[in-house]
Structures are given as C-alpha cells and as structure tokens.
Design an enzyme around this catalytic site. Structure first.
Site, PDB file in Angstrom:
ATOM      1  N   ASP A 139       4.191  19.725  41.632  1.00 24.93           N
ATOM      2  CA  ASP A 139       5.145  19.717  42.853  1.00 24.93           C
ATOM      3  C   ASP A 139       6.354  18.561  42.586  1.00 24.93           C
ATOM      4  O   ASP A 139       6.027  17.564  42.371  1.00 24.93           O
ATOM      5  CB  ASP A 139       4.229  19.102  44.074  1.00 24.93           C
ATOM      6  CG  ASP A 139       5.331  18.983  45.312  1.00 24.93           C
ATOM      7  OD1 ASP A 139       6.357  19.277  45.197  1.00 24.93           O
ATOM      8  OD2 ASP A 139       4.635  18.783  46.376  1.00 24.93           O
ATOM      9  N   ALA A 157      14.236  25.093  42.442  1.00 20.84           N
ATOM     10  CA  ALA A 157      14.967  24.441  43.504  1.00 20.84           C
ATOM     11  C   ALA A 157      14.521  24.560  44.904  1.00 20.84           C
ATOM     12  O   ALA A 157      13.858  25.543  45.116  1.00 20.84           O
ATOM     13  CB  ALA A 157      16.539  24.640  43.078  1.00 20.84           C
ATOM     14  N   TYR A 168      22.605  21.485  51.180  1.00 21.47           N
ATOM     15  CA  TYR A 168      21.918  22.101  49.886  1.00 21.47           C
ATOM     16  C   TYR A 168      22.922  21.901  48.605  1.00 21.47           C
ATOM     17  O   TYR A 168      22.688  21.466  47.738  1.00 21.47           O
ATOM     18  CB  TYR A 168      21.915  23.467  50.114  1.00 21.47           C
ATOM     19  CG  TYR A 168      21.703  24.539  48.967  1.00 21.47           C
ATOM     20  CD1 TYR A 168      20.569  24.399  48.181  1.00 21.47           C
ATOM     21  CD2 TYR A 168      22.845  25.288  48.343  1.00 21.47           C
ATOM     22  CE1 TYR A 168      20.260  25.273  46.813  1.00 21.47           C
ATOM     23  CE2 TYR A 168      22.507  26.110  47.213  1.00 21.47           C
ATOM     24  CZ  TYR A 168      21.344  25.830  46.509  1.00 21.47           C
ATOM     25  OH  TYR A 168      21.385  26.670  45.293  1.00 21.47           O
TER      26      TYR A 168
END
Ligand SMILES: NC(=O)c1ccc[n+]([C@@H]2O[C@H](COP(=O)([O-])OP(=O)(O)OC[C@H]3O[C@@H](n4cnc5c(N)ncnc54)[C@H](OP(=O)(O)O)[C@@H]3O)[C@@H](O)[C@H]2O)c1
Length: 322
Positions: free
Chosen positions: A35, A59, A130
C-alpha cells in the site's frame, strides 16, 4: 535488470507489465502486498527487492474525489514518490515516474488566443488538489537527487480499467443521446502506446556500459504524449464513429452534442488547454510519435463486439479525465 513496478491493476501499469522485456526480473506487488500510503511498507519493499529501476505508474487518480481526500492523494502522489526517490538514490537505482498535464493551469495561448502546447520550461500552476499532489511528487523526486525520468502525460485511456474510452463505449451502447464537454483541449494517450514507448526508452538505457552517465545525460522531466489535438466531445465522437464502423456498439450510434465545461459542474477545476509539446522527448530519445487517432484505432481493434463482452467501466454522464 531488477524492476519494481507499481500500479499493475491500473491502465498504464497493466500495459507496462505486458511490454517489459522478458529478460527483466519484475516485482509487481498488488495493493494488498504494497500500500503506497504505508511509508514503512514501501521502504521495506524497496530495500528487500533492491531494484535497479523503479517504475511508478501508480497514483491516486480520482481527480474529483481528491478535492475531499487531499491527505490521501498527497500520501500516494507526493509522499510515496518521495520515498521511492530517496530509496532509489541510496541504492543507486533509477526511477521512472509518470505525471500529468494537470500540473499546468491550462491557459497558455498566443496573442490571437490560440492554445499553445506546454513545454517542460513552462511555469506550473495546478488548478486542483490532484494536480498539486502530482506536482509535489515531481518536486520531491527532483530534490532527492536520484536518477529519474518524470514523464508527464495526458488523457490516458485503454481497453482496461476505468477511463473515458470505455465510459463512452458503454454509454454509446446504452443511450441514444450523449452530451460531452467541448471546450477542454488536449491529446488522448493510449496506455499501450505509452508502455511501448517507455520500453523503447528503457532499451536505450540498457545499451550503454555506464548507466550513471546515461542518467546524467537523459534524466529529467519530459512531456510524453502522442501528437495532434482534440477536445472531449471530438474524442468521444471519434470513439463512437470508430466503434460503429467496426460494429462494436450492437445498436445505432447515439447522437452526441458538445457542451461547455460550465454546463457540467464537477468538484475539481480542470485546465482548458492540456496540450504538451514533445520536442524535448523526440530530441532525446528519437521516438516516433504517433497521431492520437492511430493509437485509438489500435485500441478499438482490441474491443470485442457488444454482444460478446460487457464493458467494465463505470457510468458517467460526460467524461473528463486526469
Ligand atoms: N488517467 C489519466 O487520464 C492520466 C492523465 C495524465 C497522467 N496520468 C498519470 O499516469 C499514471 C498512470 O495513470 P493510470 O490512468 O494508469 O492510473 P489508474 O488506472 O487510475 O491506476 C492507478 C494505479 O495506482 C494504484 N494505486 C492507487 N493507490 C494505491 C495505493 N495506496 N497503494 C498501491 N497502489 C495504489 C491503483 O491500484 P488499485 O487498483 O488497487 O486502486 C492502480 O493500480 C499516473 O501517474 C497518473 O497520475 C494519468
């Protein structure tokens, strides 16, 4: 060459996995095993595997959700690449990292108001969370001093995963009318072409005796894209026309109309101009850059007829992407 590859359940990671040279020893852990928001696990994975190269297409790509999950997006898009870079530097390994057109504000134009393609020298100015987290990831990699390539791409699609291409095919099979944003411009990029082009660069990296000299000469930020320009409405039209020609809709093609982004409110602001100049990329690696339409055609060839294969994409009314 020992390669640590992330994100193989995503579009680009999946494509990379099938393009990497058979001679490479590839470790491609799934999220359950690695992770990226777990810094300790990430460091451990790198120090255990001791890669010569880390390729990081993983991503946090949920652009709208990122507005309300900034911390999570930052952990995956900024902190994880920073750790990869730091560990790569310690090992003397290289890092190939992917970034985005969304690091720019999308308003670059000439005196007549025509959109101009962004070069690597242009100032960044992300409009959304983002984009800010992806820019922070780039900056951390550069600051680390590791051997790196940062490949900024745009409008990624594939016959795998969640993307605009599959969403449009799904909607075209279900609906008779579609409305798609027509005032955001950019270049669609097939994950398959991006993966193949990455491997062409990789082949050049493997040739010289002195890899450090190669990184010294070629390391840096590159705009990584097919050529040509379109908008989401025109891209949707091209997808649906091609699918119709190849009998992949199973019904009559829907009517498509263009709308301004202002009529399709979403949480994250998006750039109006996502065009990326690839002059630096071509000069450095001599890649031949295809027109986006030819890569779309190749992707469509891999789509099965409507009756034989349900698409696995999520439903969206009008597509916009990362
Ligand atoms: N898609 C676009 O339009 C676009 C445009 C410009 C640039 N880019 C950039 O291009 C690259 C590839 O994008 P893509 O479209 O292939 O992305 P994608 O299909 O959304 O895949 C993202 C991958 O990252 C993995 N991931 C996310 N969070 C993770 C975590 N905490 N731990 C481990 N893995 C995690 C996902 O795993 P799960 O499946 O487990 O979630 C998935 O494998 C990214 O760097 C993206 O920023 C994309």
């Amino acid at each position: 060459m020992r390669i640590l590859l992330t994100g193989t359940s995503g579009q680009l990671g999946h494509a990379l996995l099938s393009h990497l040279p058979a001679t490479a020893i590839v470790h491609a852990p799934q999220r359950a095993e690695l992770d990226l928001s777990n810094a300790t696990q990430l460091r451990q994975c790198i120090t255990d595997f001791k890669p010569d190269l880390i390729i990081n297409p993983a991503a946090y790509t949920a652009v709208d959700l990122a507005e309300s999950e900034a911390e999570k997006a930052h952990a995956i898009n900024a902190i994880a690449p920073a750790i990869m870079a730091e560990e790569a530097r310690k090992l003397g390994a290289g890092l190939i990292h992917y970034s985005t057109d969304y690091v720019f504000s999308g308003d670059k134009s000439d005196a007549e108001g025509n959109w101009q393609a962004y070069t690597e020298a242009d100032a960044t100015g992300p409009l959304n969370v983002y984009g800010k987290t992806k820019l922070a990831g780039e900056q951390a990699i550069v600051a680390s001093g590791c051997q790196h390539l940062i490949l900024r791409t745009s409008w990624v699609y594939s016959n795998f995963g969640k993307n605009f291409f599959l969403t449009m095919l799904k909607l075209a099979r279900e609906r008779d009318q579609l409305r798609v944003v027509n005032d955001q411009w950019g270049t669609p990029n097939s994950a398959d072409w991006l993966a193949a082009a990455t491997c062409e660069i990789l082949a050049q990296l493997q040739q010289p005796q002195d890899a450090a000299a190669w990184w010294q000469q070629f390391g840096g930020v590159y705009h990584f894209s097919a050529s040509g320009k379109t908008n989401w409405f025109a891209f949707a039209t091209a997808i649906i026309e091609l699918a119709d020609q190849q009998n992949k809709l199973g019904k009559a093609a829907p009517q498509i109309s263009g709308i301004p982004a202002s009529e399709y409110p979403v949480p994250a602001r998006r750039p109006h101009n996502s065009l990326l100049s690839t002059e630096k990329l071509q000069a450095a690696f001599g890649l031949s850059i295809p027109d986006w339409r030819s890569t779309l055609d190749a992707c469509m060839q891999s789509v099965q007829a409507a009756a034989s294969a349900p698409l696995n994409s999520t439903t969206q009314a009008q597509g916009q992407a990362k």
